[in-house]
Each structure stands twice: as C-alpha cells, then as structure tokens.
Motif scaffolding. Structure first.
Motif, short mmCIF file in Angstrom:
data_model
loop_
_atom_site.label_atom_id
_atom_site.label_comp_id
_atom_site.label_asym_id
_atom_site.label_seq_id
_atom_site.Cartn_x
_atom_site.Cartn_y
_atom_site.Cartn_z
N LEU A 38 22.94 59.10 42.17
CA LEU A 38 21.58 58.60 42.02
C LEU A 38 21.57 57.04 42.17
CD1 LEU A 38 19.77 61.17 39.82
CD2 LEU A 38 20.19 61.31 42.34
N ALA A 39 22.46 56.61 41.47
CA ALA A 39 22.35 55.08 41.32
C ALA A 39 23.88 54.46 41.88
CB ALA A 39 22.30 54.48 39.72
N ALA A 48 22.59 50.03 35.85
CA ALA A 48 22.59 50.68 36.78
C ALA A 48 20.94 51.30 36.77
CB ALA A 48 23.41 52.02 36.59
N ARG A 49 20.27 51.76 37.88
CA ARG A 49 19.15 52.34 38.20
C ARG A 49 19.15 53.25 39.33
NH1 ARG A 49 18.92 50.15 33.87
NH2 ARG A 49 17.13 49.00 33.05
N SER A 79 21.84 56.48 26.74
CA SER A 79 22.20 55.88 27.93
C SER A 79 21.46 56.34 29.25
CB SER A 79 23.29 55.26 27.95
OG SER A 79 24.05 54.78 29.46
N LEU A 80 21.79 57.73 29.39
CA LEU A 80 20.95 58.29 30.47
C LEU A 80 19.46 58.35 30.58
CD1 LEU A 80 21.88 59.76 32.96
CD2 LEU A 80 21.99 61.92 31.63
N SER A 84 18.06 56.25 33.72
CA SER A 84 17.79 57.01 34.83
C SER A 84 16.34 57.03 35.54
CB SER A 84 18.32 58.35 34.59
OG SER A 84 17.21 58.97 33.55
N GLY A 85 15.34 56.77 34.48
CA GLY A 85 14.18 56.88 35.13
C GLY A 85 13.56 58.09 35.58
N SER A 86 14.17 59.32 35.04
CA SER A 86 14.10 60.69 35.50
C SER A 86 12.74 60.95 35.23
CB SER A 86 15.16 61.57 34.99
OG SER A 86 15.28 61.45 33.63
N PRO A 87 11.83 61.76 35.95
CA PRO A 87 10.54 62.09 35.58
C PRO A 87 10.56 63.38 34.50
CG PRO A 87 11.15 63.02 37.55
CD PRO A 87 12.40 62.18 37.12
N ASP A 88 9.35 63.70 33.95
CA ASP A 88 9.37 64.66 32.99
C ASP A 88 9.82 66.23 33.64
OD1 ASP A 88 8.26 62.82 31.01
OD2 ASP A 88 6.31 63.76 31.42
N GLY A 89 10.55 66.87 32.79
CA GLY A 89 10.88 68.01 33.43
C GLY A 89 12.27 68.30 33.82
N VAL A 90 12.89 66.96 34.02
CA VAL A 90 14.58 67.08 34.47
C VAL A 90 15.17 67.27 33.07
CG1 VAL A 90 16.13 65.62 35.27
CG2 VAL A 90 14.01 65.58 36.30
N LEU A 91 16.25 68.06 33.17
CA LEU A 91 17.24 68.36 32.16
C LEU A 91 18.21 67.20 32.15
CD1 LEU A 91 17.29 72.49 32.52
CD2 LEU A 91 15.64 70.88 31.47
#
Length: 269
Positions: A38-39, A48-49, A79-80, A84-91
C-alpha cells in the motif's frame, strides 16, 4: 510465475480474470501487507504513507456487503495505525500476527511472565548491538524489536545484522528471528502471517480471500491460503504466490478493479 502476455492498466490478464471470479464469492476478505504494497518503501518507517488511490479503493470495498479488508503487517499496531491512514472498518493485524485489532474491543498482545522477562533481555541485547552500529535503527514492538538497515551501505548492513544475529542468538536462543527487506526482527512470540490468515479467515467467515505482500515474511501468508483464494506477490523475488504485480501503483489499480467488480456483482450487473 510465467510471463504474462496481456497486461491491462498494469494488471496481467490472468489476474484480472481471477479478480472477477473472486468478486463473486459470498464472504470476501481482502488482506494486504502495508509497506511495499500500500505504501512505497522508504528509508525511515515513520515516513511511509498509503497510496491515496489504494485508500480510496479500500474505502469503497469496506462499504460493500459481505466484504472485509484487513491490513497484515510486521509493524506494531500502534505504528500501523499511525501511518496507514486506513478508514474505519478496516481490521488491523500487527507484529506478524502477534497483535490483533479485529474491531471487537480486544486489541494488542498478552505476554506471559516468561515472555516479558525475555523481552527485557532482548531489549538489553539489541541496544548493545545498536551502540556498535549507530547508523542502524531499532524499532520497539510489543513482542520484540526490529533492527532496520535500509539506507546503510551493504557492508554496514550485513555487519549490523550479523552482529545482531550472533549476539541475540547467544543470549536468547529461543527468540524468533525474521529477516525482511533491510530489516532483521526478533520476537518473543512465535507468530507468523500464516497464523494471521487462519485467524482472519475464521473471524470473517471468509469464503475466499485475497492476500497481497511483497516481502519474504509474506510467503507464510501465501502458503496458508486455500483453493479459491488469490495470492499476489508485489515486486521481484521468488514466491509461491500465483500472481505478481510490479509495485504499489499496480496494487491500487488491482483494488480499484476488485471494488468495481464486487459492486457490480452485488448489484446484479
């Protein structure tokens, strides 16, 4: 994997066909490594992004019924979450399967008293290694430590990793060693990404899974997949994965295609 004759927008034709088939499963789980998938890989892990296009595709996927997205990383959960900037709902699964945040209110890793003592000794040993190789960077994790050598000369990196392996092997022979791209990790918990795949499959009741990874530690996850699942190696290197993509830009395109195919299937298009 043999060379693919047909590529569309960076996606080999056989992978496009596999994505279309995967999109029709009843309960889809999409599991992704973070760094190198992803990054883009960077010298300093905190820099990292995620590729914004991948994040958008992930956001689209998590809104679809019967669809789960999970990040499975060697990073700690802390750290993740931070990078990561992952949206809500991502495990989120960190530390190679030693830490879990599956959205059920239980997150982190529980260490036994013996593992806590080993972690203290491990910290003392790797701190000594870092003092002898100041250009190497140590990253603390809930169940261990990582020695990062990205950006060092090949000779300096090899010397630091060799010193770490010898020192920690002599001090704590029971500690788990993992070698990755410019990183050597040590953990007092013997979890792997294969463990993560098994737990994730049970948690999400997946009827099919996709896993994409770029490092040698991802081979455990690939090997844990079952018939009907989809394995994607990102970048160069030997692999048991059935498909391969060049880099993070192609991963973003793959996720966009999967989200579109999944949406169309659910709408009956």
């Amino acid at each position: 994997m043999t060379a693919q004759a047909h590529v569309f927008d960076g996606i080999p034709g056989p992978l496009l066909e596999a994505l279309r088939s995967l999109a029709k499963t009843a309960q889809l789980t999409v599991a992704l490594d973070f760094d190198g998938v992803l990054a883009p890989l960077v010298d300093r892990p905190n820099d990292a992004r995620s590729d914004p296009k991948s994040l958008q595709a992930i956001s689209d996927l998590v809104l679809l019924s019967g669809t789960t997205v999970a990040l499975v990383s060697g990073r700690s959960l802390e750290s993740l979450r931070a990078v990561s900037g992952s949206p809500d709902g991502v495990l989120l699964i960190g530390s190679h399967g030693a830490e879990y945040d599956l959205g059920d209110g239980r997150a982190g890793v529980a260490l036994t008293a013996e593992e806590k003592r080993a972690l203290t000794e491990l910290e003392r040993a790797i701190t000594g290694v870092a003092s002898r190789h100041p250009e190497a960077r140590v990253e603390g994790k809930p169940a261990g430590f990582a020695l990062h050598t990205r950006g060092l000369t090949p000779d300096a990196a090899q010397a630091a990793q060799r010193d770490a392996s010898r020192t920690i092997g002599a001090t704590l022979p029971g500690v788990t060693h993992r070698a990755g791209k410019d990183v050597l990790e040590f953990s007092v918990v013997a979890a792997t990404k294969a463990d993560a795949m098994h737990r994730l499959r049970l948690h999400t009741t997946a009827t099919a899974m996709l896993y994409a990874g770029d490092d040698v530690t991802d081979e455990d996850a690939f090997a844990a997949l079952e018939p009907g699942d989809l394995s994607v190696k990102v970048g160069a290197g030997a692999t048991v994965a059935l498909h391969r993509l060049h880099g993070t830009a192609e991963v973003a395109q793959m996720l966009r295609v999967l989200a579109s195919d999944r949406r169309n299937h659910l709408l009956g298009a």
